[in-house]
Design a protein around this motif. Sequence first.
Motif, PDB file in Angstrom:
ATOM      1  N   SER A 160       0.844  -1.196   0.000  1.00 55.61           N
ATOM      2  CA  SER A 160       0.000   0.000   0.000  1.00 55.61           C
ATOM      3  C   SER A 160       0.882   1.250   0.000  1.00 55.61           C
ATOM      4  N   VAL A 161       0.242   2.403   0.024  1.00 56.70           N
ATOM      5  CA  VAL A 161       0.970   3.671   0.099  1.00 56.70           C
ATOM      6  C   VAL A 161       0.277   4.559   1.125  1.00 56.70           C
ATOM      7  N   GLY A 162       0.913   5.662   1.478  1.00 55.06           N
ATOM      8  CA  GLY A 162       0.346   6.560   2.482  1.00 55.06           C
ATOM      9  C   GLY A 162      -0.953   7.197   2.003  1.00 55.06           C
ATOM     10  N   ARG A 163      -1.837   7.498   2.958  1.00 59.92           N
ATOM     11  CA  ARG A 163      -3.089   8.171   2.595  1.00 59.92           C
ATOM     12  C   ARG A 163      -2.790   9.623   2.231  1.00 59.92           C
ATOM     13  N   THR A 164      -3.640  10.179   1.377  1.00 60.28           N
ATOM     14  CA  THR A 164      -3.369  11.547   0.906  1.00 60.28           C
ATOM     15  C   THR A 164      -4.597  12.452   1.082  1.00 60.28           C
ATOM     16  N   ASP A 165      -5.509  12.039   1.995  1.00 60.48           N
ATOM     17  CA  ASP A 165      -6.712  12.829   2.238  1.00 60.48           C
ATOM     18  C   ASP A 165      -6.584  13.749   3.449  1.00 60.48           C
ATOM     19  N   LEU A 166      -5.398  13.816   4.025  1.00 61.35           N
ATOM     20  CA  LEU A 166      -5.171  14.698   5.172  1.00 61.35           C
ATOM     21  C   LEU A 166      -4.612  16.031   4.672  1.00 61.35           C
ATOM     22  N   PRO A 167      -4.641  17.083   5.521  1.00 63.44           N
ATOM     23  CA  PRO A 167      -4.166  18.399   5.055  1.00 63.44           C
ATOM     24  C   PRO A 167      -2.759  18.341   4.445  1.00 63.44           C
ATOM     25  N   GLY A 168      -2.607  18.903   3.269  1.00 60.79           N
ATOM     26  CA  GLY A 168      -1.312  18.912   2.595  1.00 60.79           C
ATOM     27  C   GLY A 168      -1.047  17.657   1.784  1.00 60.79           C
ATOM     28  N   GLY A 169      -2.009  16.720   1.770  1.00 60.43           N
ATOM     29  CA  GLY A 169      -1.825  15.474   1.019  1.00 60.43           C
ATOM     30  C   GLY A 169      -1.960  15.706  -0.480  1.00 60.43           C
ATOM     31  N   ASP A 170      -1.246  14.886  -1.271  1.00 58.90           N
ATOM     32  CA  ASP A 170      -1.256  15.045  -2.734  1.00 58.90           C
ATOM     33  C   ASP A 170      -0.869  13.689  -3.340  1.00 58.90           C
ATOM     34  N   HIS A 171      -1.866  12.993  -3.876  1.00 56.19           N
ATOM     35  CA  HIS A 171      -1.609  11.616  -4.325  1.00 56.19           C
ATOM     36  C   HIS A 171      -0.589  11.553  -5.461  1.00 56.19           C
ATOM     37  N   ALA A 172      -0.711  12.478  -6.433  1.00 59.96           N
ATOM     38  CA  ALA A 172       0.243  12.460  -7.552  1.00 59.96           C
ATOM     39  C   ALA A 172       1.671  12.695  -7.055  1.00 59.96           C
ATOM     40  N   ALA A 173       1.800  13.612  -6.094  1.00 61.11           N
ATOM     41  CA  ALA A 173       3.129  13.887  -5.537  1.00 61.11           C
ATOM     42  C   ALA A 173       3.667  12.669  -4.795  1.00 61.11           C
ATOM     43  N   LEU A 174       2.767  11.952  -4.097  1.00 60.52           N
ATOM     44  CA  LEU A 174       3.191  10.765  -3.353  1.00 60.52           C
ATOM     45  C   LEU A 174       3.729   9.686  -4.300  1.00 60.52           C
ATOM     46  N   ILE A 175       2.970   9.406  -5.364  1.00 62.35           N
ATOM     47  CA  ILE A 175       3.407   8.374  -6.309  1.00 62.35           C
ATOM     48  C   ILE A 175       4.718   8.795  -6.978  1.00 62.35           C
ATOM     49  N   ALA A 176       4.849  10.082  -7.268  1.00 60.71           N
ATOM     50  CA  ALA A 176       6.107  10.570  -7.851  1.00 60.71           C
ATOM     51  C   ALA A 176       7.265  10.400  -6.874  1.00 60.71           C
ATOM     52  N   SER A 177       7.021  10.679  -5.599  1.00 58.92           N
ATOM     53  CA  SER A 177       8.084  10.488  -4.597  1.00 58.92           C
ATOM     54  C   SER A 177       8.557   9.046  -4.593  1.00 58.92           C
ATOM     55  N   ILE A 178       7.609   8.118  -4.643  1.00 58.57           N
ATOM     56  CA  ILE A 178       7.964   6.695  -4.586  1.00 58.57           C
ATOM     57  C   ILE A 178       8.680   6.263  -5.862  1.00 58.57           C
ATOM     58  N   LYS A 179       8.098   6.637  -7.007  1.00 57.08           N
ATOM     59  CA  LYS A 179       8.643   6.142  -8.280  1.00 57.08           C
ATOM     60  C   LYS A 179       9.934   6.850  -8.685  1.00 57.08           C
ATOM     61  N   ASP A 180      10.062   8.131  -8.340  1.00 56.88           N
ATOM     62  CA  ASP A 180      11.232   8.895  -8.783  1.00 56.88           C
ATOM     63  C   ASP A 180      12.378   8.878  -7.775  1.00 56.88           C
ATOM     64  N   LYS A 181      12.050   8.714  -6.477  1.00 53.81           N
ATOM     65  CA  LYS A 181      13.114   8.807  -5.471  1.00 53.81           C
ATOM     66  C   LYS A 181      13.402   7.490  -4.764  1.00 53.81           C
ATOM     67  N   LEU A 182      12.374   6.720  -4.444  1.00 51.23           N
ATOM     68  CA  LEU A 182      12.614   5.503  -3.648  1.00 51.23           C
ATOM     69  C   LEU A 182      12.956   4.296  -4.513  1.00 51.23           C
ATOM     70  N   LEU A 183      12.088   3.934  -5.447  1.00 51.78           N
ATOM     71  CA  LEU A 183      12.314   2.707  -6.211  1.00 51.78           C
ATOM     72  C   LEU A 183      13.639   2.704  -6.974  1.00 51.78           C
ATOM     73  N   PRO A 184      14.088   3.857  -7.516  1.00 54.99           N
ATOM     74  CA  PRO A 184      15.380   3.845  -8.223  1.00 54.99           C
ATOM     75  C   PRO A 184      16.581   3.499  -7.330  1.00 54.99           C
ATOM     76  N   LEU A 185      16.401   3.516  -6.008  1.00 52.87           N
ATOM     77  CA  LEU A 185      17.509   3.158  -5.122  1.00 52.87           C
ATOM     78  C   LEU A 185      17.862   1.687  -5.264  1.00 52.87           C
ATOM     79  N   GLY A 186      16.901   0.881  -5.739  1.00 55.05           N
ATOM     80  CA  GLY A 186      17.236  -0.524  -6.005  1.00 55.05           C
ATOM     81  C   GLY A 186      16.252  -1.492  -5.391  1.00 55.05           C
TER      82      GLY A 186
END
Length: 212
Positions: A160-186
């Motif tokens: 799963s991934v973090g919820r994005t319905d709380l103040p300041g949440g942004d689903h597109a930004a969350l998926i980008a964080s995971i795909k662009d910063k975390l997964l490329p680590l290996g």
Amino acid sequence: MGQLNAGIVPVTPFQQNCTILFDMDDKHGVVVDPGGDIDKVLGMLKDNAITAEAIWITHGHIDHAGGAMELKEALGIEIIGPHEADKMLLDNLENQGRRYGIGGVRNCVPDRFLTEGETVSFGGHVFEVLHCPGHAPGHVVYYNRAAKFAHVGDVLFRGSVGRTDLPGGDHAALIASIKDKLLPLGDDIGFICGHGPGGRFGEERRTNPFLT
Ligand SMILES: [Zn+2]
Ligand SMILES: [Zn+2]
């Protein structure tokens, strides 16, 4: 320098994984996300003879940061992180405590905010700071390249991934964080997350329904 190890203390009604990262040899380390139940956190440190040198915060939600000031005062250590974009959340924790009926919560004032690309460390264990907004605007991930380990807070969970319905949440930004910063680590990077079991990035890349 010994091996990096981690102990988990579930805290708050949200069963948040307060994580003690420490060196196996000298038993010095840090406490990540002491959201509450500070007596339990202090007990874990004492029972295992671990000396906490600092508190690291991943993001400004109550279950992660609500007990940080109490632990800071109990141990006389500094609060490091998250990114300054979570200051509004950290300043609002006491209101959140009243809303959720959780006692003992205090607004959190970090000694230092973090930015992308900085490093934090204890002993010889160095962690790179990745700013990963989406679940919270100032969420940071602590990545230890040598140990192939990341503490991802509430950005990514097993399946799963973090919820994005709380103040300041942004689903597109969350998926980008995971795909662009975390997964490329290996694929071989192991992770601990804020709730539930940890895992490996490769398994999430292949099977996590939010990422495939
Ligand atoms: Zn959260
Ligand atoms: Zn959480």
